[in-house]
Design a protein around this motif. Structure first.
Motif, PDB file in Angstrom:
ATOM      1  N   ASN A 329     -14.238   2.395   3.588  1.00 16.43           N
ATOM      2  CA  ASN A 329     -15.080   3.596   3.613  1.00 16.43           C
ATOM      3  C   ASN A 329     -14.791   4.498   4.803  1.00 16.43           C
ATOM      4  N   LYS A 332      -9.652   8.197   6.009  1.00 15.98           N
ATOM      5  CA  LYS A 332      -9.678   9.641   5.770  1.00 15.98           C
ATOM      6  C   LYS A 332      -8.510  10.099   4.897  1.00 15.98           C
ATOM      7  N   ILE A 334      -6.169   7.972   3.368  1.00 20.23           N
ATOM      8  CA  ILE A 334      -6.005   7.045   2.254  1.00 20.23           C
ATOM      9  C   ILE A 334      -7.214   7.138   1.333  1.00 20.23           C
ATOM     10  N   LYS A 335      -6.959   7.233   0.036  1.00 22.18           N
ATOM     11  CA  LYS A 335      -8.024   7.455  -0.932  1.00 22.18           C
ATOM     12  C   LYS A 335      -8.392   6.169  -1.673  1.00 22.18           C
ATOM     13  N   ILE A 336      -9.679   5.994  -1.962  1.00 18.06           N
ATOM     14  CA  ILE A 336     -10.168   4.863  -2.747  1.00 18.06           C
ATOM     15  C   ILE A 336      -9.895   5.174  -4.219  1.00 18.06           C
ATOM     16  N   SER A 337      -9.193   4.262  -4.896  1.00 14.79           N
ATOM     17  CA  SER A 337      -8.811   4.528  -6.282  1.00 14.79           C
ATOM     18  C   SER A 337      -8.457   3.233  -6.986  1.00 14.79           C
ATOM     19  N   GLU A 344       0.368   9.509  -3.335  1.00 16.32           N
ATOM     20  CA  GLU A 344      -0.709   9.307  -2.361  1.00 16.32           C
ATOM     21  C   GLU A 344      -0.925   7.817  -2.101  1.00 16.32           C
ATOM     22  N   LEU A 346      -3.215   4.751  -1.867  1.00 18.53           N
ATOM     23  CA  LEU A 346      -4.480   4.422  -2.510  1.00 18.53           C
ATOM     24  C   LEU A 346      -4.929   3.034  -2.085  1.00 18.53           C
ATOM     25  N   GLU A 348      -8.227  -0.105  -2.492  1.00 16.52           N
ATOM     26  CA  GLU A 348      -9.401  -0.601  -3.214  1.00 16.52           C
ATOM     27  C   GLU A 348      -9.709  -2.020  -2.782  1.00 16.52           C
ATOM     28  N   ASP A 388      -4.240   6.181  10.104  1.00 15.95           N
ATOM     29  CA  ASP A 388      -5.502   6.135   9.367  1.00 15.95           C
ATOM     30  C   ASP A 388      -6.048   4.707   9.314  1.00 15.95           C
TER      31      ASP A 388
END
Length: 396
Positions: A329, A332, A334-337, A344, A346, A348, A388
């Motif tokens: 959480n 910034k 790196i995206k949750i997916s 990108e 990702l 989880e 990150d």
């Protein structure tokens, strides 16, 4: 293209599986965005329907754009033919139903993508097909688990999400003596890093949504085999009848993605190695799972059967699930997916997202913990990805 087999991978990814010239000498193939094809006569239609002609009838059966994608995937996986599907799960479920019937059983590795696990545990039994889920790294256990009704052995390697490595040659050697079909999900490695058909597998499946596409804008799947009769059977008896057809536009996007597959996979791996090393040396990280580390249990097998170690990294931190959630959480860049294989980076927590169908109190029996974090390392500058992660870990 007759010379396909003599070309290197990057060349085949751009030119493979095509024997002609595009309309009006266009560099890129057109999208045949049509549902229906016409015939010159009833006799012509009859020839096409009887496979005396390779012309087209209806896009659910085939289409020039789909055929090119299938031919290119067959070329890259060194198969005889391929069948495109509307999703990876359409490919997986269609292949399994095409090889199994009531009273048969299938042996699967303990660690699978969550939806594949659900098919094995919940869907197949409804049709009288039983599943045996074991640790396929133990070849002696595999031999003990086979009975007269075992018709298929199915696994991923590297596995989702713990990156366990299965010995493809070893499994295929056992299966061949029993006339059992071996199906390998090659999504994590892609044909750039691994070609299971050359190691003895009967069918290879991909979620083409992932590395094959590479850009997060397509849902698709594909199955490849060296047995062209099986490919025709899978296409016309299952893909066509179940209706899981890939759209021409998505096939065109996948062809575009394939052009850069080799370039992307090399960069994914380079970045993944850097990320894995950073995590391994961080005092707040408990365990790192990456097949490229020499102390990884599957390293020797991976080095033998793969051309590289891929772009996926999994790890665990000190403090368990709550700490893992805080780290994820706090990111910034790196995206949750749920997905992977995109440009990108990702991230989880599989137990909470992609693998939530597994029994929560028995996750360790299936090879991963509830607090395992999975990263699909992208194509950003590796220093930015690591920065990150470092900032998120520093917040523990």
């Amino acid at each position: 293209m007759e010379k396909d087999k003599y070309f290197a991978f990057d060349t085949k990814a751009i030119h493979g599986g095509y024997n002609g010239r595009n309309p009006d000498n266009a560099l890129n193939p057109p999208i045949f965005q049509t549902s229906t094809f016409t015939f010159e006569s009833i006799e012509h239609a009859d020839d096409v329907m009887n496979f005396k002609s390779s012309d087209y009838v209806y896009t659910r059966g085939n289409n020039p754009t789909l055929r090119l994608f299938e031919n290119r995937m067959s070329c890259l996986e060194e198969g005889a033919g391929a069948v495109a599907f509307s999703s990876g799960m359409a490919a997986i479920s269609s292949v399994l139903f095409s090889l199994l019937k009531p009273n048969d059983n299938i042996i699967l590795h303990r660690t699978l993508y969550g939806s594949t696990f659900s098919v094995a545990k919940n869907l197949l039994p409804k049709y009288g097909i039983q599943s045996k889920i074991i640790d396929l790294r133990n070849l002696d256990l595999l031999k003990e688990s086979i009975d007269d009704n075992t018709k298929v052995i199915y696994f991923e390697t590297p596995c989702n999400p713990n990156l366990e490595i299965i010995d493809i040659k070893g499994v295929c050697s056992i299966a061949k003596n029993k006339n059992i079909k071996v199906v390998v999900d090659n999504t994590f490695a892609s044909p750039y890093f691994q070609r299971p058909l050359t190691l003895g597998a009967d069918v290879v499946v991909h979620s083409a949504t992932k590395y094959i596409c590479g850009h997060g804008d397509v849902v698709g799947g594909v199955a490849i085999s060296k047995d062209l009769d099986y490919i025709n059977y899978l296409k016309f008896e299952y893909m066509c009848e179940f209706g899981g057809v890939l759209s021409p536009f998505n096939a065109w996007l996948l062809l575009r993605g394939l052009k850069t597959l080799g370039v992307r996979m090399r960069q994914h791996e380079k970045n993944a190695i850097s990320v894995a090393k950073f995590l391994k040396n961080h005092k707040k990280v408990k365990s790192v799972y990456y097949p490229g580390f020499e102390d990884n249990e599957g390293y020797k097998i991976a080095k033998d059967q793969m051309y590289g170690f891929g772009g996926m990294v999994s790890f665990e931190v000190q403090g368990g699930l709550e700490v893992a959630k805080k780290i994820v959480n706090s990111l910034k860049l790196i995206k949750i997916s749920v997905s992977l294989g995109d440009c990108e980076t990702l991230i989880e927590i599989p137990s909470m997202i992609t693998h939530r169908g597994y029994p929560g109190d028995k996750l360790l029996d299936y090879g991963f913990s509830k607090d395992l974090i999975r990263i699909s390392v992208g194509l950003e500058d590796e220093a930015d990805i690591i920065y990150d992660l470092k900032n998120a870990l520093d917040k523990i």
